[in-house]
Design a protein around this motif. Sequence first.
Motif, PDB file in Angstrom:
ATOM      1  N   LYS A  35       0.846  -1.181   0.000  1.00 37.78           N
ATOM      2  CA  LYS A  35       0.000   0.000   0.000  1.00 37.78           C
ATOM      3  C   LYS A  35       0.888   1.238   0.000  1.00 37.78           C
ATOM      4  CE  LYS A  35      -4.107   1.867   2.099  1.00 37.78           C
ATOM      5  NZ  LYS A  35      -5.179   1.647   3.021  1.00 37.78           N
ATOM      6  N   ARG A  36       0.593   2.187  -0.929  1.00 31.84           N
ATOM      7  CA  ARG A  36       1.397   3.384  -1.072  1.00 31.84           C
ATOM      8  C   ARG A  36       0.610   4.613  -0.643  1.00 31.84           C
ATOM      9  NH1 ARG A  36       2.843   2.063  -7.226  1.00 31.84           N
ATOM     10  NH2 ARG A  36       0.639   2.410  -7.425  1.00 31.84           N
ATOM     11  N   GLY A  37       1.349   5.607  -0.226  1.00 28.87           N
ATOM     12  CA  GLY A  37       0.754   6.890   0.099  1.00 28.87           C
ATOM     13  C   GLY A  37       0.851   7.832  -1.085  1.00 28.87           C
ATOM     14  N   PHE A  38       0.382   9.045  -0.888  1.00 28.74           N
ATOM     15  CA  PHE A  38       0.337  10.044  -1.945  1.00 28.74           C
ATOM     16  C   PHE A  38       1.736  10.420  -2.427  1.00 28.74           C
ATOM     17  CE2 PHE A  38      -0.130  14.447  -3.397  1.00 28.74           C
ATOM     18  CZ  PHE A  38      -1.126  14.269  -4.331  1.00 28.74           C
ATOM     19  N   LEU A  39       2.640  10.724  -1.509  1.00 23.42           N
ATOM     20  CA  LEU A  39       3.994  11.132  -1.879  1.00 23.42           C
ATOM     21  C   LEU A  39       4.781   9.984  -2.499  1.00 23.42           C
ATOM     22  CD1 LEU A  39       4.911  13.407   1.148  1.00 23.42           C
ATOM     23  CD2 LEU A  39       4.212  14.103  -1.149  1.00 23.42           C
ATOM     24  N   GLN A  40       4.606   8.800  -1.959  1.00 19.84           N
ATOM     25  CA  GLN A  40       5.309   7.636  -2.500  1.00 19.84           C
ATOM     26  C   GLN A  40       4.833   7.332  -3.929  1.00 19.84           C
ATOM     27  OE1 GLN A  40       4.979   4.185  -0.058  1.00 19.84           O
ATOM     28  NE2 GLN A  40       6.484   3.022  -1.218  1.00 19.84           N
ATOM     29  N   THR A  41       3.538   7.522  -4.168  1.00 21.63           N
ATOM     30  CA  THR A  41       3.007   7.324  -5.515  1.00 21.63           C
ATOM     31  C   THR A  41       3.602   8.335  -6.486  1.00 21.63           C
ATOM     32  OG1 THR A  41       0.935   6.487  -4.613  1.00 21.63           O
ATOM     33  CG2 THR A  41       0.905   7.231  -6.892  1.00 21.63           C
ATOM     34  N   GLY A  42       3.677   9.609  -6.069  1.00 20.27           N
ATOM     35  CA  GLY A  42       4.282  10.637  -6.912  1.00 20.27           C
ATOM     36  C   GLY A  42       5.736  10.327  -7.215  1.00 20.27           C
ATOM     37  N   ALA A  43       6.479   9.876  -6.197  1.00 18.62           N
ATOM     38  CA  ALA A  43       7.884   9.525  -6.388  1.00 18.62           C
ATOM     39  C   ALA A  43       8.035   8.343  -7.347  1.00 18.62           C
ATOM     40  CB  ALA A  43       8.530   9.201  -5.050  1.00 18.62           C
ATOM     41  N   GLU A  44       7.118   7.400  -7.271  1.00 18.80           N
ATOM     42  CA  GLU A  44       7.176   6.242  -8.164  1.00 18.80           C
ATOM     43  C   GLU A  44       6.896   6.650  -9.613  1.00 18.80           C
ATOM     44  OE1 GLU A  44       4.889   2.045  -8.653  1.00 18.80           O
ATOM     45  OE2 GLU A  44       5.448   2.674  -6.630  1.00 18.80           O
ATOM     46  N   ILE A  45       5.972   7.573  -9.817  1.00 26.80           N
ATOM     47  CA  ILE A  45       5.695   8.066 -11.166  1.00 26.80           C
ATOM     48  C   ILE A  45       6.929   8.757 -11.731  1.00 26.80           C
ATOM     49  CG2 ILE A  45       4.351   9.739 -12.511  1.00 26.80           C
ATOM     50  CD1 ILE A  45       2.001   9.157 -10.599  1.00 26.80           C
ATOM     51  N   VAL A  46       7.585   9.590 -10.912  1.00 23.41           N
ATOM     52  CA  VAL A  46       8.796  10.296 -11.350  1.00 23.41           C
ATOM     53  C   VAL A  46       9.904   9.302 -11.663  1.00 23.41           C
ATOM     54  CG1 VAL A  46      10.618  11.875 -10.590  1.00 23.41           C
ATOM     55  CG2 VAL A  46       8.230  12.456 -10.187  1.00 23.41           C
ATOM     56  N   LYS A  47      10.022   8.252 -10.851  1.00 26.58           N
ATOM     57  CA  LYS A  47      11.077   7.258 -11.061  1.00 26.58           C
ATOM     58  C   LYS A  47      10.826   6.443 -12.335  1.00 26.58           C
ATOM     59  CE  LYS A  47      11.238   3.897  -8.173  1.00 26.58           C
ATOM     60  NZ  LYS A  47      11.418   3.069  -6.980  1.00 26.58           N
ATOM     61  N   ARG A  48       9.579   6.010 -12.560  1.00 25.89           N
ATOM     62  CA  ARG A  48       9.259   5.201 -13.728  1.00 25.89           C
ATOM     63  C   ARG A  48       9.253   6.008 -15.015  1.00 25.89           C
ATOM     64  NH1 ARG A  48       4.000   1.912 -13.487  1.00 25.89           N
ATOM     65  NH2 ARG A  48       3.376   3.456 -11.973  1.00 25.89           N
ATOM     66  N   GLU A  49       8.758   7.232 -14.936  1.00 23.09           N
ATOM     67  CA  GLU A  49       8.704   8.091 -16.118  1.00 23.09           C
ATOM     68  C   GLU A  49       9.698   9.228 -15.882  1.00 23.09           C
ATOM     69  OE1 GLU A  49       4.559   9.057 -16.706  1.00 23.09           O
ATOM     70  OE2 GLU A  49       3.986   7.021 -16.202  1.00 23.09           O
ATOM     71  N   THR A  50       9.270  10.441 -15.976  1.00 21.76           N
ATOM     72  CA  THR A  50      10.098  11.608 -15.658  1.00 21.76           C
ATOM     73  C   THR A  50       9.227  12.534 -14.814  1.00 21.76           C
ATOM     74  OG1 THR A  50       9.344  12.869 -17.584  1.00 21.76           O
ATOM     75  CG2 THR A  50      11.285  11.449 -17.895  1.00 21.76           C
ATOM     76  N   PRO A  51       9.766  13.644 -14.312  1.00 18.89           N
ATOM     77  CA  PRO A  51       8.887  14.578 -13.603  1.00 18.89           C
ATOM     78  C   PRO A  51       7.735  15.071 -14.484  1.00 18.89           C
ATOM     79  CG  PRO A  51      11.159  15.090 -13.094  1.00 18.89           C
ATOM     80  CD  PRO A  51      11.172  14.024 -14.157  1.00 18.89           C
ATOM     81  N   LEU A  52       7.938  15.121 -15.788  1.00 23.91           N
ATOM     82  CA  LEU A  52       6.841  15.515 -16.684  1.00 23.91           C
ATOM     83  C   LEU A  52       5.738  14.461 -16.733  1.00 23.91           C
ATOM     84  CD1 LEU A  52       8.830  17.120 -19.634  1.00 23.91           C
ATOM     85  CD2 LEU A  52       7.502  18.265 -17.849  1.00 23.91           C
ATOM     86  N   GLY A  53       6.035  13.254 -16.283  1.00 19.25           N
ATOM     87  CA  GLY A  53       5.017  12.206 -16.236  1.00 19.25           C
ATOM     88  C   GLY A  53       3.877  12.547 -15.296  1.00 19.25           C
TER      89      GLY A  53
END
Length: 114
Positions: A35-53
């Motif tokens: 289970k992920r939180g809001f910030l962890q989800t955002g960090a995962e999106i940035v890690k998998r894609e880019t900050p523009l993701g």
Amino acid sequence: MSSGKAASGIGALDRARDFTCYAEAQFEQTIEAKKRGFLQTGAEIVKRETPLGLYKGLGAVLTGIVPKMAIRFTSYEWYKQLLADADGKVSGRATFLGKCISCYEEGSVIAWST
């Protein structure tokens, strides 16, 4: 302009929220999912894609908001001036009626076009 700025500022938060909700739905289906939180989800999106993701899908949002707000603000100014007195002074009543009519017009145009 202002609606575009607001949408672009909220776009990243909206995407992270959607991913968080999706992750929670997946968590309920599989016990071993983390289970992920809001910030962890955002960090995962940035890690998998880019900050523009974080802003993926913002173009569609802006495509809907910009014409809608353009209709509203343009018609509001037009109705407000139409309802002004002979001296060009805009009363509170003219402002209120101009806003009501422009919101109705914008809603009608948007509902008719979709």
